[in-house]
Structure formats: structure tokens, C-alpha cells
Motif scaffolding. Structure first.
Motif, PDB file in Angstrom:
ATOM      1  N   SER A  29       0.841  -1.198   0.000  1.00 52.37           N
ATOM      2  CA  SER A  29       0.000   0.000   0.000  1.00 52.37           C
ATOM      3  C   SER A  29       0.877   1.250   0.000  1.00 52.37           C
ATOM      4  O   SER A  29       2.024   1.218   0.423  1.00 52.37           O
ATOM      5  CB  SER A  29      -0.946   0.031   1.206  1.00 52.37           C
ATOM      6  OG  SER A  29      -0.230   0.238   2.399  1.00 52.37           O
ATOM      7  N   GLU A  30       0.299   2.330  -0.517  1.00 53.25           N
ATOM      8  CA  GLU A  30       0.964   3.623  -0.459  1.00 53.25           C
ATOM      9  C   GLU A  30      -0.096   4.709  -0.382  1.00 53.25           C
ATOM     10  O   GLU A  30      -1.234   4.518  -0.788  1.00 53.25           O
ATOM     11  CB  GLU A  30       1.904   3.846  -1.638  1.00 53.25           C
ATOM     12  CG  GLU A  30       1.267   3.898  -2.989  1.00 53.25           C
ATOM     13  CD  GLU A  30       2.302   4.060  -4.092  1.00 53.25           C
ATOM     14  OE1 GLU A  30       3.127   4.983  -4.019  1.00 53.25           O
ATOM     15  OE2 GLU A  30       2.279   3.252  -5.032  1.00 53.25           O
ATOM     16  N   SER A  31       0.300   5.848   0.170  1.00 52.40           N
ATOM     17  CA  SER A  31      -0.625   6.950   0.367  1.00 52.40           C
ATOM     18  C   SER A  31       0.105   8.253   0.099  1.00 52.40           C
ATOM     19  O   SER A  31       1.272   8.413   0.469  1.00 52.40           O
ATOM     20  CB  SER A  31      -1.149   6.936   1.807  1.00 52.40           C
ATOM     21  OG  SER A  31      -1.927   8.077   2.057  1.00 52.40           O
ATOM     22  N   GLU A  33      -1.068  12.123   0.720  1.00 51.64           N
ATOM     23  CA  GLU A  33      -2.089  13.065   1.163  1.00 51.64           C
ATOM     24  C   GLU A  33      -1.589  14.507   1.111  1.00 51.64           C
ATOM     25  O   GLU A  33      -2.143  15.371   1.766  1.00 51.64           O
ATOM     26  CB  GLU A  33      -2.533  12.702   2.577  1.00 51.64           C
ATOM     27  CG  GLU A  33      -3.129  11.310   2.660  1.00 51.64           C
ATOM     28  CD  GLU A  33      -3.472  10.896   4.074  1.00 51.64           C
ATOM     29  OE1 GLU A  33      -3.584  11.769   4.954  1.00 51.64           O
ATOM     30  OE2 GLU A  33      -3.648   9.692   4.299  1.00 51.64           O
TER      31      GLU A  33
END
Length: 85
Positions: A29-31, A33
Motif C-alpha cells: 500500500s501507499e498513500s 495526502e
């Protein structure tokens, strides 16, 4: 990780890429923001590497101090904290 020196990010934190991953770790996963960019890599047996960069004037983190070790280190010219079991 590559050096972040002499780069302009105009209010956003930079995307990060590890310079080395041990064998068997895969990105799960990666985010991004804007103020926080993170990536999670996992391997067998519940082992993981979590990388994050965030904009902050001060930084605090909650960690299980009874089972987690902490080491202050440097990544290029930046102060970093390494947490491990």
C-alpha cells in the motif's frame, strides 16, 4: 533512499523510494495526502517496512515501548528514527 537535498517541493512532501529492499518484501500500500507520503512493504511471517515522510514543525509518534526498540539515526542529512522488534 535518494537524497532530498537541494530540491524544491512547494508545500508538498516528496515521494520516497527505498534504495534497497531486502529479498521477499513487496509493496502492499501507499498513500499521498500532500502533507504525508507513505509506503508499506510486507514479507512473510508478518515482517514489514513502513516508510513515511511528513511535513511537520514538530513530530511525535506512539510506539509500543515494551516490545519495540528505537534507534536515532540519519538518512543523508536528515534525522530519522528507526523502530524495530
Amino acid at each position: 533512499m535518494s537524497s532530498l537535498e537541494n530540491r524544491q517541493f512547494e508545500g508538498q512532501v516528496p515521494e520516497i523510494e527505498p534504495g534497497y529492499l531486502p529479498e521477499g518484501y513487496e509493496l502492499v500500500s501507499e498513500s499521498n495526502e500532500g502533507f504525508l507520503f507513505s509506503k508499506l512493504y510486507e514479507a512473510d511471517e508478518g515482517q514489514y517496512i513502513y516508510l513515511s515522510v511528513q511535513e511537520s514543525e514538530g513530530f511525535s509518534v506512539s510506539v509500543d515501548n515494551e516490545t519495540t526498540n528505537q534507534e536515532l539515526t540519519r538518512v543523508n542529512v536528515y534525522q530519522a528514527q528507526l523502530f524495530y522488534r
